[in-house]
Write an enzyme that holds these catalytic residues in place. Structure first.
Site, short mmCIF file in Angstrom:
data_model
loop_
_atom_site.label_atom_id
_atom_site.label_comp_id
_atom_site.label_asym_id
_atom_site.label_seq_id
_atom_site.Cartn_x
_atom_site.Cartn_y
_atom_site.Cartn_z
CG HIS A 188 1.58 -20.97 21.19
ND1 HIS A 188 2.81 -21.29 20.77
CD2 HIS A 188 0.88 -21.12 19.91
CE1 HIS A 188 2.95 -21.45 19.38
NE2 HIS A 188 1.73 -21.36 18.70
CG HIS B 195 -2.12 -28.52 18.50
ND1 HIS B 195 -2.92 -27.71 17.48
CD2 HIS B 195 -1.01 -28.09 17.96
CE1 HIS B 195 -2.01 -27.16 16.58
NE2 HIS B 195 -0.92 -27.24 17.13
#
Length: 178
Positions: free
Chosen positions: A37, A120
């Site tokens: 995620h 990220h």
């Protein structure tokens, strides 16, 4: 108590490329694909009433859908690396969405996030990995890049700790676009 964070799910078309990166690093605890995620804001442990209020605040967010592209590899931890990740190209739309999640947290009374937003996808948490090992691993993968995909929603996830990797559950969905 609920351990909560807001995040963009990773498009299923990107996941196989991320899985292919997960090799060859001593001390890496590779994250399962289901845990991929892009965190927008970590909220921490909240009681039921605050979680419900947070859901309402996140539901008020108005943001357009956005393009997501991963490009490059990095790590957290200057002297002792703690995680390696795939970098998400930062766009105005992504930064705005993260800022709106931050504002929701502040309206709820949570302290400001001390860390700078670094979009990220975490690939692994590290245990005993040296800076030299993390640097060498990242350098051989520095050119990593995905096609651009479209994100049309984000989620409020709960995190459940236990044996093995954390388990994340999408508790609420929020549509982007508009």
């Amino acid at each position: 108590m609920y351990r909560l964070f807001a995040a963009l799910p990773v498009d299923p078309d990107i996941a196989p490329g991320l899985k292919a990166l997960q090799t060859g690093l001593a001390g890496a605890s590779w994250r399962p694909e289901r845990n991929f995620h892009i965190t927008l804001r970590f909220f921490g442990d909240l009681g039921h009433a605050h979680a419900r209020d947070l859901d309402d605040l996140l539901g008020e967010i108005r943001a357009p859908g956005l393009e997501v592209r991963l490009e490059g590899i990095g790590w957290f931890g200057r002297r002792e690396p703690s995680a390696v990740w795939a970098r998400v190209r930062e766009t105005d739309e992504l930064r705005s969405l993260a800022s709106q999640c931050e504002r929701a947290a502040r309206r709820l009374g949570l302290p400001a996030d001390r860390r700078n937003f670094t979009p990220h996808v975490t690939l692994a948490y590290l245990h005993g990995t040296t800076l030299q090992e993390a640097t060498a691993w990242a350098e051989t993968r520095h050119a990593y890049c995905t096609d651009t995909v479209w994100a049309d929603s984000f989620h409020l996830y709960s995190s459940h700790l236990g044996d093995g990797p954390s388990r994340y559950v999408a508790e609420a969905d929020y549509v982007l676009g508009g």
